[in-house]
Design an enzyme around this catalytic site. Structure first.
Site, PDB file in Angstrom:
ATOM      1  CG  HIS A 191       9.090  -5.000   3.576  1.00 54.93           C
ATOM      2  ND1 HIS A 191      10.023  -4.282   4.283  1.00 54.93           N
ATOM      3  CD2 HIS A 191       8.078  -4.138   3.306  1.00 54.93           C
ATOM      4  CE1 HIS A 191       9.587  -3.029   4.430  1.00 54.93           C
ATOM      5  NE2 HIS A 191       8.404  -2.920   3.842  1.00 54.93           N
ATOM      6  CE  LYS A 198      10.368  -2.914   0.371  1.00 50.27           C
ATOM      7  NZ  LYS A 198       9.758  -2.152  -0.725  1.00 50.27           N
TER       8      LYS A 198
HETATM    9  N1  LIG Z   1       4.115   3.526  -1.441  1.00 52.91           N
HETATM   10  C1  LIG Z   1       3.613   2.564  -0.661  1.00 52.91           C
HETATM   11  O1  LIG Z   1       2.899   2.824   0.321  1.00 52.91           O
HETATM   12  C2  LIG Z   1       3.894   1.138  -0.981  1.00 52.91           C
HETATM   13  C3  LIG Z   1       4.778   0.834  -1.970  1.00 52.91           C
HETATM   14  N2  LIG Z   1       4.974  -0.456  -2.351  1.00 52.91           N
HETATM   15  C4  LIG Z   1       5.843  -0.651  -3.478  1.00 52.91           C
HETATM   16  O2  LIG Z   1       5.074  -1.014  -4.624  1.00 52.91           O
HETATM   17  C5  LIG Z   1       5.828  -1.814  -5.497  1.00 52.91           C
HETATM   18  C6  LIG Z   1       5.027  -3.073  -5.873  1.00 52.91           C
HETATM   19  O3  LIG Z   1       4.802  -3.843  -4.723  1.00 52.91           O
HETATM   20  P1  LIG Z   1       4.009  -5.243  -4.806  1.00 52.91           P
HETATM   21  O4  LIG Z   1       2.711  -5.072  -5.485  1.00 52.91           O
HETATM   22  O5  LIG Z   1       4.036  -5.798  -3.446  1.00 52.91           O
HETATM   23  O6  LIG Z   1       4.982  -6.083  -5.762  1.00 52.91           O
HETATM   24  P2  LIG Z   1       4.605  -7.292  -6.742  1.00 52.91           P
HETATM   25  O7  LIG Z   1       5.884  -7.911  -7.131  1.00 52.91           O
HETATM   26  O8  LIG Z   1       3.546  -8.145  -6.139  1.00 52.91           O
HETATM   27  O9  LIG Z   1       3.936  -6.569  -8.009  1.00 52.91           O
HETATM   28  C7  LIG Z   1       4.616  -5.782  -8.943  1.00 52.91           C
HETATM   29  C8  LIG Z   1       4.051  -6.145 -10.325  1.00 52.91           C
HETATM   30  O10 LIG Z   1       4.479  -5.170 -11.270  1.00 52.91           O
HETATM   31  C9  LIG Z   1       4.815  -5.867 -12.475  1.00 52.91           C
HETATM   32  N3  LIG Z   1       5.731  -5.025 -13.242  1.00 52.91           N
HETATM   33  C10 LIG Z   1       7.066  -4.949 -13.158  1.00 52.91           C
HETATM   34  N4  LIG Z   1       7.526  -4.042 -14.041  1.00 52.91           N
HETATM   35  C11 LIG Z   1       6.450  -3.549 -14.681  1.00 52.91           C
HETATM   36  C12 LIG Z   1       6.273  -2.569 -15.697  1.00 52.91           C
HETATM   37  N5  LIG Z   1       7.304  -1.950 -16.254  1.00 52.91           N
HETATM   38  N6  LIG Z   1       5.022  -2.292 -16.112  1.00 52.91           N
HETATM   39  C13 LIG Z   1       3.968  -2.916 -15.564  1.00 52.91           C
HETATM   40  N7  LIG Z   1       4.070  -3.868 -14.612  1.00 52.91           N
HETATM   41  C14 LIG Z   1       5.306  -4.159 -14.176  1.00 52.91           C
HETATM   42  C15 LIG Z   1       5.413  -7.167 -12.001  1.00 52.91           C
HETATM   43  O11 LIG Z   1       5.362  -8.144 -13.017  1.00 52.91           O
HETATM   44  C16 LIG Z   1       4.506  -7.510 -10.813  1.00 52.91           C
HETATM   45  O12 LIG Z   1       3.384  -8.260 -11.244  1.00 52.91           O
HETATM   46  C17 LIG Z   1       7.162  -2.069  -4.770  1.00 52.91           C
HETATM   47  O13 LIG Z   1       8.111  -1.146  -5.238  1.00 52.91           O
HETATM   48  C18 LIG Z   1       6.838  -1.770  -3.312  1.00 52.91           C
HETATM   49  O14 LIG Z   1       7.957  -1.364  -2.577  1.00 52.91           O
HETATM   50  C19 LIG Z   1       4.315  -1.477  -1.754  1.00 52.91           C
HETATM   51  C20 LIG Z   1       3.438  -1.243  -0.735  1.00 52.91           C
HETATM   52  C21 LIG Z   1       3.164   0.085  -0.258  1.00 52.91           C
HETATM   53  O1  LIG Z   2       7.002  -3.433  -0.583  1.00 54.09           O
HETATM   54  C1  LIG Z   2       6.246  -3.230   0.386  1.00 54.09           C
HETATM   55  O2  LIG Z   2       5.468  -4.088   0.842  1.00 54.09           O
HETATM   56  C2  LIG Z   2       6.271  -1.891   1.009  1.00 54.09           C
HETATM   57  N1  LIG Z   2       6.997  -0.967   0.457  1.00 54.09           N
HETATM   58  C3  LIG Z   2       7.082   0.395   0.877  1.00 54.09           C
HETATM   59  C4  LIG Z   2       8.504   0.749   1.243  1.00 54.09           C
HETATM   60  O3  LIG Z   2       9.446   0.261   0.594  1.00 54.09           O
HETATM   61  O4  LIG Z   2       8.701   1.556   2.152  1.00 54.09           O
HETATM   62  C5  LIG Z   2       6.093   0.723   1.965  1.00 54.09           C
HETATM   63  C6  LIG Z   2       5.863  -0.383   2.927  1.00 54.09           C
HETATM   64  O5  LIG Z   2       7.024  -0.604   3.660  1.00 54.09           O
HETATM   65  C7  LIG Z   2       5.439  -1.642   2.189  1.00 54.09           C
END
Ligand SMILES: NC(=O)C1=CN([C@@H]2O[C@H](COP(=O)(O)OP(=O)(O)OC[C@H]3O[C@@H](n4cnc5c(N)ncnc54)[C@H](O)[C@@H]3O)[C@@H](O)[C@H]2O)C=CC1
Ligand SMILES: O=C(O)C1=N[C@H](C(=O)O)C[C@H](O)C1
Length: 333
Positions: free
Chosen positions: A209, A213
């Site tokens: 990733h 991440k």
């Molecule tokens: N379920 C799914 O299909 C997917 C899940 N994810 C997950 O989503 C999460 C975010 O991923 P990204 O956007 O790539 O990360 P990122 O780091 O680009 O964005 C996260 C944002 O949330 C903010 N943040 C942190 N704590 C916070 C809080 N308490 N309240 C509000 N904002 C807060 C951070 O400052 C940052 O701007 C990760 O846990 C990732 O694993 C990512 C892609 C797909």
């Molecule tokens: O952080 C990500 O980008 C992603 N997070 C999810 C995970 O932890 O499984 C889904 C996907 O892999 C992208």
């Protein structure tokens, strides 16, 4: 009973030991060309079919922005508010022609309460950070606002308990890409139907990733749990986690333009006598698959909540629990 036939010839071990480069960990053809799935709707920006207010928490981050953009392009009403982990941010984020105001942690309960007063049917989508999962969920439960939790990590048991104890509505999944969800659902079905079929098999897992991440892939953990039910042996400490852009480019084969946003997963199984091997992979570039899936998840949750409320009004003795803990299968129901 699953029968495993011996292969016609001995297969060599896992590709990342076999070759210097991760040839087996091929780049996806194209994210927009997701495999055709007859029972799944394709992840295109079609209208949501319903309209309701949606608040995306995490608009300072990559997924938050993608989901907010997907929501507006699907005709949902984006509430122009999001939260940050930092105080005194005094910032707005532009999503299309909407200025989303960012508030710090001390304002979040008051601001969210006002949003709920103004938009009682709002759905929250959370894409923040692993260490915010539980505190955010607790706030949503306290205020009774239905939410989609896309953020991975945190204490998952506690997360489920918070929702159950509060009788709130939530859809929780570490994976919102519908085609990957289907793969995961298939894995769970196989694990249920053929427990132990891979007894003694060694499992090796590699996930790559973007460098930012923070946690181990939640999706990989869910798939590993299925392989373990099937009897495969796995030591979590041996998961290969790649966050180094150089390795991603030259070893994993991630296209350069997706180094900042990709999710490549490879699972390799080998029989105890090394005569059989299996390999599964799902490689995603970009974030549109998750953003579209998250909007579908919000639409699904919204409809479920409406249906439940309607039932509560119509049926005086409402026996079914009003709390939904909807995990991976939201799109199949
Ligand atoms: N379920 C799914 O299909 C997917 C899940 N994810 C997950 O989503 C999460 C975010 O991923 P990204 O956007 O790539 O990360 P990122 O780091 O680009 O964005 C996260 C944002 O949330 C903010 N943040 C942190 N704590 C916070 C809080 N308490 N309240 C509000 N904002 C807060 C951070 O400052 C940052 O701007 C990760 O846990 C990732 O694993 C990512 C892609 C797909
Ligand atoms: O952080 C990500 O980008 C992603 N997070 C999810 C995970 O932890 O499984 C889904 C996907 O892999 C992208």
């Amino acid at each position: 009973m699953l029968s495993l036939r011996a292969p016609p010839r001995t297969l060599s071990p896992s590709p990342w030991r076999r070759r210097g480069r991760l040839d087996g960990f091929a780049a996806p053809r194209c994210v927009s060309a997701a495999p055709p799935a007859t029972t799944l709707e394709t992840a295109t920006a079609r209208p949501a079919g319903v309209s309701f207010p949606i608040l995306v928490n995490g608009c300072t981050g990559k997924m938050g922005v993608s989901v907010a953009e997907a929501a507006t392009s699907r005709g949902l009403h984006l509430v122009p508010v999001s939260f940050s982990s930092r105080e005194n941010l005094d910032k707005t984020i532009q999503i299309g022609d909407i200025d989303v105001e960012i508030y710090g942690p001390s304002a979040r309960e008051d601001v969210l309460s006002s949003v709920i007063d103004e938009f009682p049917d709002v759905i929250v989508v959370d894409y923040t950070a692993p260490n915010s999962v539980n505190s955010n969920a607790e706030l949503y439960c306290k205020l009774g606002v239905p939410f989609v939790m896309g953020t991975t990590g945190g204490d998952q048991q506690l997360l489920y308990k918070s929702v159950q104890d509060s009788n709130n509505y939530a859809l929780i999944s570490p994976q919102m890409g519908k085609q990957v969800v289907a793969f995961l659902a298939a894995m769970e079905t196989i694990a249920e139907q053929f427990p132990g079929a891979f007894s003694g098999y060694r499992l090796e897992v590699l996930e790559s990733h973007q460098a930012g991440k923070l946690d181990t892939s939640g999706t990989a953990k869910a798939v590993i749990a299925c392989f373990e039910k099937l009897g495969a042996v796995f030591d979590m400490d041996r998961m290969v986690k790649i966050r180094d852009p150089e390795q991603q480019l030259y070893m994993v084969g991630v296209p350069e333009e997706h180094i900042e946003g990709h999710a490549f997963h490879l699972y390799h199984l080998t029989s105890p006598d090394d005569s059989v091997s299996f390999e599964f992979q799902h490689n995603v570039c970009g974030r549109s698959i998750y953003a579209e899936g998250s909007v579908d998840a919000a639409v699904f949750l919204y409809k479920k909540v409406c249906l439940c409320l309607l039932r509560t009004i119509v049926v005086t003795r409402f026996t079914c629990s009003s709390c939904f803990l909807l995990s991976y299968y939201f799109f199949l129901i």
